[in-house]
Motif scaffolding. Structure first.
Motif, PDB file in Angstrom:
ATOM      1  N   ASN A  51      43.370 126.129  10.075  1.00 33.49           N
ATOM      2  CA  ASN A  51      43.906 125.319  11.169  1.00 33.49           C
ATOM      3  C   ASN A  51      43.866 123.834  10.852  1.00 33.49           C
ATOM      4  O   ASN A  51      42.808 123.311  10.478  1.00 33.49           O
ATOM      5  CB  ASN A  51      43.067 125.508  12.442  1.00 33.49           C
ATOM      6  CG  ASN A  51      43.304 126.844  13.097  1.00 33.49           C
ATOM      7  OD1 ASN A  51      44.320 127.495  12.865  1.00 33.49           O
ATOM      8  ND2 ASN A  51      42.367 127.260  13.940  1.00 33.49           N
ATOM      9  N   ALA A  52      44.987 123.177  11.049  1.00 31.06           N
ATOM     10  CA  ALA A  52      45.015 121.717  10.953  1.00 31.06           C
ATOM     11  C   ALA A  52      46.223 121.205  11.723  1.00 31.06           C
ATOM     12  O   ALA A  52      47.289 121.808  11.662  1.00 31.06           O
ATOM     13  CB  ALA A  52      45.105 121.262   9.501  1.00 31.06           C
ATOM     14  N   ILE A  67      45.383 116.120  17.691  1.00 33.28           N
ATOM     15  CA  ILE A  67      43.966 116.221  17.327  1.00 33.28           C
ATOM     16  C   ILE A  67      43.138 116.529  18.578  1.00 33.28           C
ATOM     17  O   ILE A  67      42.209 117.335  18.556  1.00 33.28           O
ATOM     18  CB  ILE A  67      43.494 114.882  16.699  1.00 33.28           C
ATOM     19  CG1 ILE A  67      44.281 114.572  15.421  1.00 33.28           C
ATOM     20  CG2 ILE A  67      41.995 114.883  16.477  1.00 33.28           C
ATOM     21  CD1 ILE A  67      43.827 115.257  14.176  1.00 33.28           C
ATOM     22  N   HIS A  70      43.453 120.193  19.487  1.00 31.16           N
ATOM     23  CA  HIS A  70      42.645 121.016  18.573  1.00 31.16           C
ATOM     24  C   HIS A  70      41.159 120.872  18.943  1.00 31.16           C
ATOM     25  O   HIS A  70      40.420 121.856  18.976  1.00 31.16           O
ATOM     26  CB  HIS A  70      42.905 120.601  17.123  1.00 31.16           C
ATOM     27  CG  HIS A  70      42.339 121.542  16.106  1.00 31.16           C
ATOM     28  ND1 HIS A  70      42.343 121.273  14.763  1.00 31.16           N
ATOM     29  CD2 HIS A  70      41.734 122.756  16.230  1.00 31.16           C
ATOM     30  CE1 HIS A  70      41.755 122.270  14.111  1.00 31.16           C
ATOM     31  NE2 HIS A  70      41.372 123.180  14.973  1.00 31.16           N
ATOM     32  N   PHE A  71      40.759 119.648  19.244  1.00 31.93           N
ATOM     33  CA  PHE A  71      39.372 119.406  19.657  1.00 31.93           C
ATOM     34  C   PHE A  71      39.036 120.211  20.924  1.00 31.93           C
ATOM     35  O   PHE A  71      38.048 120.950  20.962  1.00 31.93           O
ATOM     36  CB  PHE A  71      39.139 117.904  19.933  1.00 31.93           C
ATOM     37  CG  PHE A  71      37.790 117.625  20.528  1.00 31.93           C
ATOM     38  CD1 PHE A  71      36.689 117.429  19.711  1.00 31.93           C
ATOM     39  CD2 PHE A  71      37.608 117.614  21.915  1.00 31.93           C
ATOM     40  CE1 PHE A  71      35.429 117.207  20.258  1.00 31.93           C
ATOM     41  CE2 PHE A  71      36.352 117.396  22.467  1.00 31.93           C
ATOM     42  CZ  PHE A  71      35.267 117.190  21.634  1.00 31.93           C
ATOM     43  N   THR A  74      38.894 123.978  20.492  1.00 23.63           N
ATOM     44  CA  THR A  74      37.707 124.386  19.726  1.00 23.63           C
ATOM     45  C   THR A  74      36.454 124.309  20.602  1.00 23.63           C
ATOM     46  O   THR A  74      35.638 125.237  20.635  1.00 23.63           O
ATOM     47  CB  THR A  74      37.543 123.490  18.481  1.00 23.63           C
ATOM     48  OG1 THR A  74      38.729 123.598  17.686  1.00 23.63           O
ATOM     49  CG2 THR A  74      36.324 123.879  17.656  1.00 23.63           C
ATOM     50  N   VAL A  91      38.125 118.407  13.263  1.00 24.52           N
ATOM     51  CA  VAL A  91      39.565 118.400  13.559  1.00 24.52           C
ATOM     52  C   VAL A  91      40.257 117.171  12.953  1.00 24.52           C
ATOM     53  O   VAL A  91      41.406 117.257  12.526  1.00 24.52           O
ATOM     54  CB  VAL A  91      39.855 118.526  15.079  1.00 24.52           C
ATOM     55  CG1 VAL A  91      39.327 119.849  15.601  1.00 24.52           C
ATOM     56  CG2 VAL A  91      39.284 117.370  15.887  1.00 24.52           C
ATOM     57  N   ALA A  94      40.599 117.919   9.065  1.00 20.62           N
ATOM     58  CA  ALA A  94      41.179 119.198   8.618  1.00 20.62           C
ATOM     59  C   ALA A  94      42.444 118.965   7.793  1.00 20.62           C
ATOM     60  O   ALA A  94      42.599 119.546   6.711  1.00 20.62           O
ATOM     61  CB  ALA A  94      41.478 120.090   9.828  1.00 20.62           C
ATOM     62  N   ASN A 436      39.625 128.367  12.142  1.00 20.77           N
ATOM     63  CA  ASN A 436      38.771 127.175  12.062  1.00 20.77           C
ATOM     64  C   ASN A 436      37.724 127.255  10.952  1.00 20.77           C
ATOM     65  O   ASN A 436      37.151 126.229  10.583  1.00 20.77           O
ATOM     66  CB  ASN A 436      38.067 126.920  13.398  1.00 20.77           C
ATOM     67  CG  ASN A 436      38.871 125.976  14.305  1.00 20.77           C
ATOM     68  OD1 ASN A 436      39.961 125.515  13.937  1.00 20.77           O
ATOM     69  ND2 ASN A 436      38.351 125.705  15.490  1.00 20.77           N
TER      70      ASN A 436
END
Ligand code: ADP
Length: 456
Positions: A51-52, A67, A70-71, A74, A91, A94, A436
């Motif tokens: 994941n990125a 970002i 994603h943060f 997670t 994140v 990544a 992740n």
């Protein structure tokens, strides 16, 4: 036998080799100590979704991401038990870590996707199968540069401490005792404890007994790194958070033989032929639901959309024809015929698929709350493959800071000791998002190497 180097890396999986390469790039001489006869650990067995947030690739597919998203996914996907600053570092770094891998020749597909339990289309897939892309990239670097030595069949048994600083390791190889002194630091990258049944039972509180559950892990995933760190005062966090997947091979627990090709185009049915869960859910939610079905067993159902031809391969480089020949997958031209082949109630089964197809048409949440759709399951041949719960990843482990320095029980840095990868805790919280782990081990492996080389 006694050796001296700058940085010692314990464990030659993805985190360990990222640390070794990055320590070397930062001027250190490195020895990697690996207890198994080969490098790779769990990393080489993994599906390798990474994941990125990657505007370059994602915008081409019309995917919005950030970002922050994603943060948040997670953090919330781990029930807010991960440390925010560790997740932030993960994140944010990544994608730069993907560029780092690419700078060493590693190739990723252009298309990003949502991996099982990944919750968002930001997973990158290496061109090479499984974890071989990562391992080959690091191995090439090691072959082409002087200064990284790999010791196989060498098991680290103790950290050597001078005052409060970690200055080396003791190990055993096939000929006896080995001592290695580290001028700068020691990186623990020895992986998780998914293959250690005793340790699973010691810490497990979130699942029924895991004694008889198989694992996707390699046999060396026995948690040695946790014991090494704990013995000299390292703090362990979140040890009760053990991740299972609903995708184990019924005979071996391995991920091989899994016929799913992306999460949008498959459903799960139980032995009665009924669906039972939102198949786009978190990994823990799906596995808990599976455990409530008869024999904790389910069938993954797909159609021609997933396998346009018989030689189309799954994520594990196995063709569907091969799996059918081995009786690990079943194929039929009608849903009724497939139901008969796998022994589920045909009318339930047909209804389950029909209802799913109606939801795909509508595109809104179905009766299980599923919103992840692409194609209908309406094009023969239809395929089924059996799956059971399997232990996959241990989220808990050694507490670190954003520089990958190991912390003690009072939150102080233990000088000379660093950790990265599955051996660490405090990042994924109660549940790790699919995709992740590769990002985690690469980002923190790289950071640990830099910190150790700098004697930070
Ligand atoms: P990660 O994904 O965090 O890199 P892996 O499972 O891929 O974790 O790699 C961990 C590696 O550490 C494995 O190859 C495993 O055999 C190795 N290892 C585990 N315990 C020891 C030990 N005591 N000494 C040396 N290597 C170890």
């Amino acid at each position: 036998v006694e050796h001296t180097t700058d940085v010692i890396v314990i464990g030659g999986g993805g985190a360990g080799l990222a640390a070794a390469v990055s320590a070397h790039q930062n001027g250190a001489k490195v020895i990697v100590v690996e207890k198994m006869p080969r490098l790779g650990g769990n990393t080489i067995l993994s599906g390798s979704a990474y994941n990125a947030v990657d505007p370059g690739r994602q915008s081409k597919q019309g995917i919005e991401d950030s970002i922050d998203k994603h943060f948040t996914q997670t953090y919330e996907g781990g029930d807010k038990q991960g440390k925010p600053e560790l997740i932030r570092t993960l994140v944010e770094n990544a994608y730069p870590a993907i560029e780092w891998l690419e700078s060493m020749g590693m190739e990723f597909n252009d298309k990003v996707f949502t991996v099982l339990g990944g919750l968002w289309p930001r997973a990158h897939k290496p061109v090479k199968p499984l974890g071989t892309g990562f391992m080959d990239t690091y191995q090439n670097y090691i072959n082409n540069n002087d200064g990284i030595e790999v010791m196989l069949d060498t098991k680290v048994t103790e950290l050597i401490v001078d005052g409060n600083r970690v200055v080396g390791i003791k190990a055993e190889d096939l000929n006896g005792d080995v001592v290695i002194n580290a001028n700068n630091g020691v990186v623990i990258a020895a992986g998780g404890f998914g293959a250690n049944i005793e340790m699973r039972e010691k810490y497990n509180t979130s699942w029924p007994s895991l004694t008889n559950i198989k694992t996707t892990n390699h046999p060396g995933a026995t948690g040695d790194g946790l014991t090494l760190a704990e013995k000299i005062g390292g703090n362990l966090v979140g040890m009760e958070n053990i991740q299972l997947l609903p995708m184990g091979d019924p005979k071996t627990g391995s991920l091989s033989g899994n016929i799913e090709q992306g999460v949008e185009n498959r459903i799960f049915v139980n032995k009665d032929g009924n669906r039972f869960v939102d198949e786009g859910q978190r990994r823990d939610v799906m596995t808990k639901a599976l455990m409530e079905q008869k024999d904790s067993f389910m069938w993954v159902i797909v159609d021609k959309h997933s396998y346009p031809t018989g030689d189309t391969k799954n994520n594990f480089n196995e063709s569907i024809d091969e799996l059918i020949a081995q009786d690990r997958a079943f194929k039929a031209d009608t849903l009724e015929e497939l139901a008969e082949k796998i022994g589920v109630d045909a009318s339930n089964f047909v209804k389950a698929v029909d209802n799913f197809n109606k939801s795909v048409e509508k595109g809104s949440a179905d009766e299980f709350g599923r919103t992840l759709f692409a194609d209908k399951i309406d094009t023969p041949p239809f395929y089924a493959g059996g799956r059971v719960p399997t232990v996959h990843h241990t989220m808990g482990g050694i507490e670190i800071n954003t520089s990958a320095q190991v912390l003690d029980k009072d939150g102080n840095v233990i000088p000379g000791l660093y950790a990265a990868g599955e051996v660490t805790g405090g990042i994924h919280g109660a549940n790790r998002l699919g995709g992740n782990a590769l990002a985690d081990i690469t980002v923190y492996g790289k950071i640990a190497g830099e910190s150790a080389a700098a004697k930070k």
